[in-house]
Structures are given as C-alpha cells and as structure tokens.
Scaffold this active site. Structure first.
Site, PDB file in Angstrom:
ATOM      1  N   ASN A   1       0.875  -1.186   0.000  1.00 36.75           N
ATOM      2  CA  ASN A   1       0.000   0.000   0.000  1.00 36.75           C
ATOM      3  C   ASN A   1       0.907   1.229   0.000  1.00 36.75           C
ATOM      4  O   ASN A   1       1.514   1.538   1.018  1.00 36.75           O
ATOM      5  CB  ASN A   1      -0.888  -0.031   1.255  1.00 36.75           C
ATOM      6  CG  ASN A   1      -1.679   1.252   1.431  1.00 36.75           C
ATOM      7  OD1 ASN A   1      -1.849   2.014   0.477  1.00 36.75           O
ATOM      8  ND2 ASN A   1      -2.163   1.501   2.645  1.00 36.75           N
ATOM      9  N   TRP A   2       0.969   1.892  -1.147  1.00 34.04           N
ATOM     10  CA  TRP A   2       1.864   3.054  -1.252  1.00 34.04           C
ATOM     11  C   TRP A   2       1.338   4.273  -0.504  1.00 34.04           C
ATOM     12  O   TRP A   2       2.048   5.262  -0.375  1.00 34.04           O
ATOM     13  CB  TRP A   2       2.040   3.446  -2.716  1.00 34.04           C
ATOM     14  CG  TRP A   2       2.887   2.534  -3.535  1.00 34.04           C
ATOM     15  CD1 TRP A   2       3.523   1.389  -3.130  1.00 34.04           C
ATOM     16  CD2 TRP A   2       3.200   2.693  -4.932  1.00 34.04           C
ATOM     17  NE1 TRP A   2       4.208   0.835  -4.181  1.00 34.04           N
ATOM     18  CE2 TRP A   2       4.028   1.615  -5.304  1.00 34.04           C
ATOM     19  CE3 TRP A   2       2.859   3.632  -5.897  1.00 34.04           C
ATOM     20  CZ2 TRP A   2       4.517   1.463  -6.598  1.00 34.04           C
ATOM     21  CZ3 TRP A   2       3.344   3.476  -7.187  1.00 34.04           C
ATOM     22  CH2 TRP A   2       4.163   2.405  -7.529  1.00 34.04           C
ATOM     23  N   LYS A   3       0.061   4.234  -0.127  1.00 29.95           N
ATOM     24  CA  LYS A   3      -0.593   5.431   0.447  1.00 29.95           C
ATOM     25  C   LYS A   3      -0.422   6.601  -0.520  1.00 29.95           C
ATOM     26  O   LYS A   3      -0.438   6.391  -1.740  1.00 29.95           O
ATOM     27  CB  LYS A   3      -0.031   5.733   1.835  1.00 29.95           C
ATOM     28  CG  LYS A   3       0.018   4.488   2.718  1.00 29.95           C
ATOM     29  CD  LYS A   3       0.206   4.809   4.155  1.00 29.95           C
ATOM     30  CE  LYS A   3       0.446   3.526   4.912  1.00 29.95           C
ATOM     31  NZ  LYS A   3       0.168   3.621   6.329  1.00 29.95           N
TER      32      LYS A   3
ATOM     33  N   HIS B   1      -9.538   1.199   4.902  1.00 27.05           N
ATOM     34  CA  HIS B   1      -8.259   1.357   5.609  1.00 27.05           C
ATOM     35  C   HIS B   1      -8.472   2.283   6.808  1.00 27.05           C
ATOM     36  O   HIS B   1      -9.268   3.224   6.746  1.00 27.05           O
ATOM     37  CB  HIS B   1      -7.208   1.946   4.652  1.00 27.05           C
ATOM     38  CG  HIS B   1      -5.819   1.870   5.202  1.00 27.05           C
ATOM     39  ND1 HIS B   1      -5.346   2.759   6.138  1.00 27.05           N
ATOM     40  CD2 HIS B   1      -4.808   0.996   4.977  1.00 27.05           C
ATOM     41  CE1 HIS B   1      -4.096   2.431   6.454  1.00 27.05           C
ATOM     42  NE2 HIS B   1      -3.751   1.365   5.762  1.00 27.05           N
TER      43      HIS B   1
ATOM     44  N   GLU C   1      -6.846   4.657   7.890  1.00 27.80           N
ATOM     45  CA  GLU C   1      -6.616   6.081   7.606  1.00 27.80           C
ATOM     46  C   GLU C   1      -7.840   6.693   6.944  1.00 27.80           C
ATOM     47  O   GLU C   1      -8.121   7.884   7.135  1.00 27.80           O
ATOM     48  CB  GLU C   1      -5.350   6.238   6.739  1.00 27.80           C
ATOM     49  CG  GLU C   1      -4.103   5.955   7.568  1.00 27.80           C
ATOM     50  CD  GLU C   1      -2.900   5.455   6.785  1.00 27.80           C
ATOM     51  OE1 GLU C   1      -2.895   5.528   5.546  1.00 27.80           O
ATOM     52  OE2 GLU C   1      -1.955   4.958   7.439  1.00 27.80           O
TER      53      GLU C   1
ATOM     54  N   GLU D   1      -5.394  -5.160  10.712  1.00 24.47           N
ATOM     55  CA  GLU D   1      -4.388  -4.126  10.877  1.00 24.47           C
ATOM     56  C   GLU D   1      -4.624  -3.369  12.182  1.00 24.47           C
ATOM     57  O   GLU D   1      -5.409  -2.396  12.212  1.00 24.47           O
ATOM     58  CB  GLU D   1      -4.467  -3.126   9.718  1.00 24.47           C
ATOM     59  CG  GLU D   1      -4.197  -3.728   8.367  1.00 24.47           C
ATOM     60  CD  GLU D   1      -3.548  -2.717   7.435  1.00 24.47           C
ATOM     61  OE1 GLU D   1      -2.451  -3.011   6.957  1.00 24.47           O
ATOM     62  OE2 GLU D   1      -4.110  -1.643   7.215  1.00 24.47           O
TER      63      GLU D   1
ATOM     64  N   GLY E   1       2.523   2.037  10.727  1.00 24.57           N
ATOM     65  CA  GLY E   1       3.481   3.127  10.551  1.00 24.57           C
ATOM     66  C   GLY E   1       4.219   3.515  11.822  1.00 24.57           C
ATOM     67  O   GLY E   1       4.872   4.554  11.882  1.00 24.57           O
TER      68      GLY E   1
ATOM     69  N   SER F   1       3.437  -2.405  10.294  1.00 29.20           N
ATOM     70  CA  SER F   1       4.898  -2.428  10.422  1.00 29.20           C
ATOM     71  C   SER F   1       5.511  -3.778  10.039  1.00 29.20           C
ATOM     72  O   SER F   1       6.454  -4.238  10.691  1.00 29.20           O
ATOM     73  CB  SER F   1       5.320  -1.998  11.835  1.00 29.20           C
ATOM     74  OG  SER F   1       4.908  -0.665  12.072  1.00 29.20           O
TER      75      SER F   1
ATOM     76  N   GLY G   1       2.717  -1.239   4.238  1.00 25.58           N
ATOM     77  CA  GLY G   1       2.782   0.178   3.884  1.00 25.58           C
ATOM     78  C   GLY G   1       4.217   0.608   3.626  1.00 25.58           C
ATOM     79  O   GLY G   1       4.774   0.411   2.545  1.00 25.58           O
ATOM     80  N   GLY G   2       4.852   1.185   4.648  1.00 25.83           N
ATOM     81  CA  GLY G   2       6.188   1.775   4.517  1.00 25.83           C
ATOM     82  C   GLY G   2       7.203   0.872   3.832  1.00 25.83           C
ATOM     83  O   GLY G   2       7.976   1.324   2.980  1.00 25.83           O
TER      84      GLY G   2
HETATM   85  C1  PEP Z   1      -0.737   0.011   5.888  1.00 24.27           C
HETATM   86  O1  PEP Z   1      -0.595   1.037   5.244  1.00 24.27           O
HETATM   87  O2  PEP Z   1      -1.764  -0.662   5.723  1.00 24.27           O
HETATM   88  C2  PEP Z   1       0.316  -0.407   6.813  1.00 24.27           C
HETATM   89  C3  PEP Z   1       0.185  -1.538   7.442  1.00 24.27           C
HETATM   90  O3  PEP Z   1       1.391   0.446   6.953  1.00 24.27           O
HETATM   91  P1  PEP Z   1       2.823   0.074   7.622  1.00 24.27           P
HETATM   92  O4  PEP Z   1       3.258  -1.223   7.010  1.00 24.27           O
HETATM   93  O5  PEP Z   1       3.708   1.230   7.252  1.00 24.27           O
HETATM   94  O6  PEP Z   1       2.608  -0.049   9.089  1.00 24.27           O
END
Ligand code: PEP
Length: 255
Positions: A12-14, A98, A100, A170, A176, A215, A236-237
């Site tokens: 997930n690039w966000k 999500h 966010e 999640e 993050g 993470s 994500g990251g």
């Molecule tokens: C996400 O964006 O769904 C996520 C899990 O981010 P991260 O891996 O950065 O915690």
C-alpha cells in the site's frame, strides 16, 4: 512454503509517488520478483499512477490495486473514482476501509459495507481492513471491536460472495509506528476472526484470506507467515522501495 490458502503480499503506497517514480518502481520490482510463483503480489497505488502501472505491469506476475473507491459506477460524486474506472486501468484489487480512511475521512462501517458489496459486484477483489486502536486493545476490547467491524462491513454480502473477499487485520497502533503485533498475538486474532467468519459464512471461512498489516518488514515477515491463520500481509512503509518490497516478498516465501 506450506500454506492452506495461496498467500497474498500487497503493498500500500498510500499517498506517495509521482507517475515517473511509479514507472521506475514497477520496472525494478518486476525485474526482482519475476521468478516468484509461491504467492500473489499486489501493488496498491494512488489513482494517478494506475494508468502508468497498467502499462508497466501488463503480462507480469504483479497485480494492480487501488486504495479506495466509490460504491457507485458513475454519477454526480465529485472527486470520486468508480469500480468501473478501476477496472478500466486494469486494477484487480481494491483496499476498502483502511484505518486512515476511517479516521481522516470519517468513513463509516455503512459506507464500507456498500463499497465491499460494489467491489465484488464489479469483479474487483476487495481487501477489507479492520483493526482496533491502542486504547481499545488496552481495555481488552480488541476482538469485540474487530468482530463488530466484520459483522457490519460484511452485512451486505450474499454467502457466496464472502469467498471473494480478503481481510486485512491491521491493529491501528501498529500502522506506521514500527510496533508490530507479536506473531502469537496476530495469529490469535486472525484465528478468532476466522471463527467469527465461520459464524457468518460457515465453511467458506476456511477459504477466506486473512492478511496481517502493521509495520511488516523484511525481517519479521517470515515469522508472521509461519502462523497458520495468517495468509499474507498488507505492507505500507516497507513497500515503498522496489528493492525493500522484493526482499520482503522473498522472505515471505521462505516461511
Ligand atoms: C498500511 O498502510 O496498511 C500499513 C500496514 O502500513 P505500515 O506497514 O507502514 O505499518
């Protein structure tokens, strides 16, 4: 890798990457993961990069996904993107609900249920995100929160459609932050979610993919993947560089 269900690793690039950055990334990733056949790889990119990625990922093993969509196919919904438009740019997956989007854009379980239903009706594979926040976990309410989300968000689905959904557990406090749920806690929650799903859908629950997200990194993916009820990850990251994401995918295959 010995998994009951074919795993998925989704990035997930966000809200990151311009179109030229997306093109470079796709070319590198395809070169790095071209031989992998043990699992499905998905990149969920911002809307603006989807046409470029459609070109770059055509005839490759990397699937394309979006990060949100509207429940309507067209109409007076300024600023929205429809399932039909996502199919037009070769998306096969779409992230829905999500945390966010729930937090910053006030998406409700009712909105999310409509989107999940519309995604399935259009032929997209929804990745439905659920998860508790830190205070809910500290108060011992994590499972109750996640159960309620599943019950509301899947409400609109016919039993036969449930098999088409992928769920991402999640925990919000792990997104993050660099804090990952321990593989034992993540497994416990995913197993409890599967038993909730079997209450909703009977034996179909054994076919539903449950991903973990929060993470996930190249050095913790193998332990997470070794858990029986974790069928992959939403990342994500650590999906933001092609090299890092490819390493994470390779490590997932070792589990
Ligand atoms: C996400 O964006 O769904 C996520 C899990 O981010 P991260 O891996 O950065 O915690």
């Amino acid at each position: 890798m010995d998994k009951k269900r074919r795993p998925v690793i989704a990035g997930n690039w966000k809200m990151y990457k311009t179109t030229s950055e997306a093109r470079n990334y796709a070319q590198s990733l395809v070169g790095l993961v071209g031989e992998i056949s043990e699992l499905d790889i998905v990149v969920c990119a911002p809307f603006t990069s989807l046409p470029v990625l459609k070109e770059e990922l055509k005839d490759t093993i990397v699937h394309l996904g979006a990060q949100n969509m509207c429940w309507a196919d067209e109409g007076a919904f300024t600023g929205e993107i429809s399932p039909r438009m996502l199919l037009d740019v070769a998306c096969t997956y779409v992230i829905i609900g999500h945390s966010e989007r729930r937090e910053h854009f006030r998406e409700t379980d009712e909105d999310i249920a409509r989107k999940v239903k519309a995604a399935i009706a259009s032929g997209l594979k929804p990745i439905l995100c659920v998860g508790e926040n830190l205070s809910q976990r500290q108060e011992g309410k994590a499972l109750a929160v996640v159960r309620a989300q599943l019950q509301h968000d899947l409400l609109e689905l016919a039993a036969d459609d449930l098999r088409k959904i992928t769920i991402a557990y999640e925990p919000i406090w792990a997104i993050g932050t660099g804090k990952t749920a321990s593989s034992k806690d993540a497994q416990e929650m995913c197993a409890a979610m599967r038993s909730t799903l079997s209450g909703i859908s009977g034996s179909i629950a054994e076919k539903i993919l449950i991903l973990y997200g929060g993470s996930v990194k190249p050095d913790n993916i193998a332990e997470l993947m070794a858990q029986p009820d974790i069928d992959g990850a939403l990342v994500g990251g650590a999906s933001l560089t092609a090299e890092g994401f490819a390493q994470l995918i390779k490590n997932a295959c070792i589990a």
